[in-house]
Structures are given as C-alpha cells and as structure tokens.
Design an enzyme around this catalytic site. Structure first.
Site, mmCIF file in Angstrom:
data_model
loop_
_atom_site.group_PDB
_atom_site.id
_atom_site.type_symbol
_atom_site.label_atom_id
_atom_site.label_comp_id
_atom_site.label_asym_id
_atom_site.label_seq_id
_atom_site.Cartn_x
_atom_site.Cartn_y
_atom_site.Cartn_z
ATOM 1 N N ASP A 246 1.010 -1.253 -0.295
ATOM 2 C CA ASP A 246 0.064 0.054 0.038
ATOM 3 C C ASP A 246 0.899 1.333 -0.085
ATOM 4 O OD1 ASP A 246 -1.938 2.135 0.955
ATOM 5 O OD2 ASP A 246 -3.054 0.424 1.233
ATOM 6 N N ASN B 119 -13.396 -3.609 2.466
ATOM 7 C CA ASN B 119 -14.533 -2.473 2.642
ATOM 8 C C ASN B 119 -15.445 -2.480 1.570
ATOM 9 O OD1 ASN B 119 -13.132 -1.876 5.098
ATOM 10 N ND2 ASN B 119 -11.816 -0.240 3.694
ATOM 11 N N GLN C 30 -14.883 2.407 1.831
ATOM 12 C CA GLN C 30 -14.195 2.044 0.401
ATOM 13 C C GLN C 30 -13.834 3.438 -0.059
ATOM 14 O OE1 GLN C 30 -16.508 -0.220 -2.011
ATOM 15 N NE2 GLN C 30 -14.680 -1.050 -3.280
ATOM 16 N N HIS D 249 -10.841 -5.277 -3.456
ATOM 17 C CA HIS D 249 -9.362 -5.460 -2.899
ATOM 18 C C HIS D 249 -9.322 -5.878 -1.048
ATOM 19 C CE1 HIS D 249 -9.982 -1.220 -2.017
ATOM 20 N NE2 HIS D 249 -9.158 -1.062 -1.082
ATOM 21 N N HIS E 285 -7.274 -5.591 2.317
ATOM 22 C CA HIS E 285 -5.838 -5.161 2.745
ATOM 23 C C HIS E 285 -5.279 -6.419 3.938
ATOM 24 C CE1 HIS E 285 -6.718 -0.774 2.280
ATOM 25 N NE2 HIS E 285 -7.713 -1.191 2.081
#
Length: 138
Positions: free
Chosen positions: A32, A88, A95, A101, A103
């Site tokens: 990230d 999310n 989100q 996606h 995390h």
C-alpha cells in the site's frame, strides 16, 4: 474485464508503478502506498469488480486462499504480532477505490496505529437482536 478509469486496473496493467510482492494469473499483490503499518499490502484481483457484491464466488475463494498464504508468510518474514484482514464495501464502509481489494495489515505491539480498527459498540435490546437474527437467517 478492465475499467479504464480505475487506479487499481492501471496498476495491474503496469501503467502506474507499484511494489509488487506477488503476482499470478488472477491477482497482483502490492504494498500500500499509504500504509497503516510495515508490510501493509493489498490483494488486487486482475478482473475488475467494484466490491464483494460483484466478485465471483470462485475468485473470492481464491482471494481468501491467497490471503491465508500471504498472512502466514508475512508473519514469518516481518515477525508481526498479529494481522488484520480487511475488505471494505461502499463509501460508508470506508471503501475509497471501487475495485474489490483486500488489505493485509501486519500488527505490532506498541505500533503507532494501535487503535487502527477500534469502534464503539452499540447496544441492542434482546428483542431487537432477535428481530435482526430472524431477518438475517438464510
């Protein structure tokens, strides 16, 4: 399928540079760019789908399997004390990029973001809980 306006689709296509830690025919896993902790990574399906409601059950199962593999690897390599797996759906849920996606957030004792996923608990009566349970039963 790809969304030309999606930043994650552009990262997957190599149009935007990323620090890739894993890639196969279905997924690209990157660090990230705004990490919550050391090793914070994102599992990105190469197929564009906005959220959990749009992703196929098969691809979601593959993402979960990959998350388990990466969580074990990250724990070994980074010596973290725990790990959050977060996904999310919708703006109200946090989100910000509308490409499904997951995390992977390694957690460390005494880390800066100790309260990263802390929320206050809500109170519901037994009757309210019974009603919610009844509505949610499959």
């Amino acid at each position: 399928m790809r969304d030309e306006n999606c930043i994650f689709c552009k990262i997957i296509a190599g149009e935007i540079p990323s620090r890739t830690i894993y890639e196969d025919q279905d997924f690209k896993v990157i660090l990230d760019v705004n990490p919550a902790s050391k090793g914070h990574a994102l599992i990105l399906p190469k197929e564009h789908c906005a959220n959990i409601y749009e992703i196929s059950t098969e691809l979601l199962a593959k993402a979960a399997t990959l998350a388990k593999k990466l969580a074990s690897h990250m724990s070994d390599v980074l010596d973290c004390d725990g790990l959050n797996l977060l996904q999310n759906n919708g703006e109200v849920a946090g989100q910000t990029v509308f490409h499904f996606h997951m995390h992977l957030i390694p957690r460390y004792k005494g880390m800066k973001n100790d309260d990263l996923l802390v929320w206050t608990h809500e109170e519901f009566t037994a009757e309210e809980q019974d009603d919610i349970c009844k509505k949610l039963k499959l």
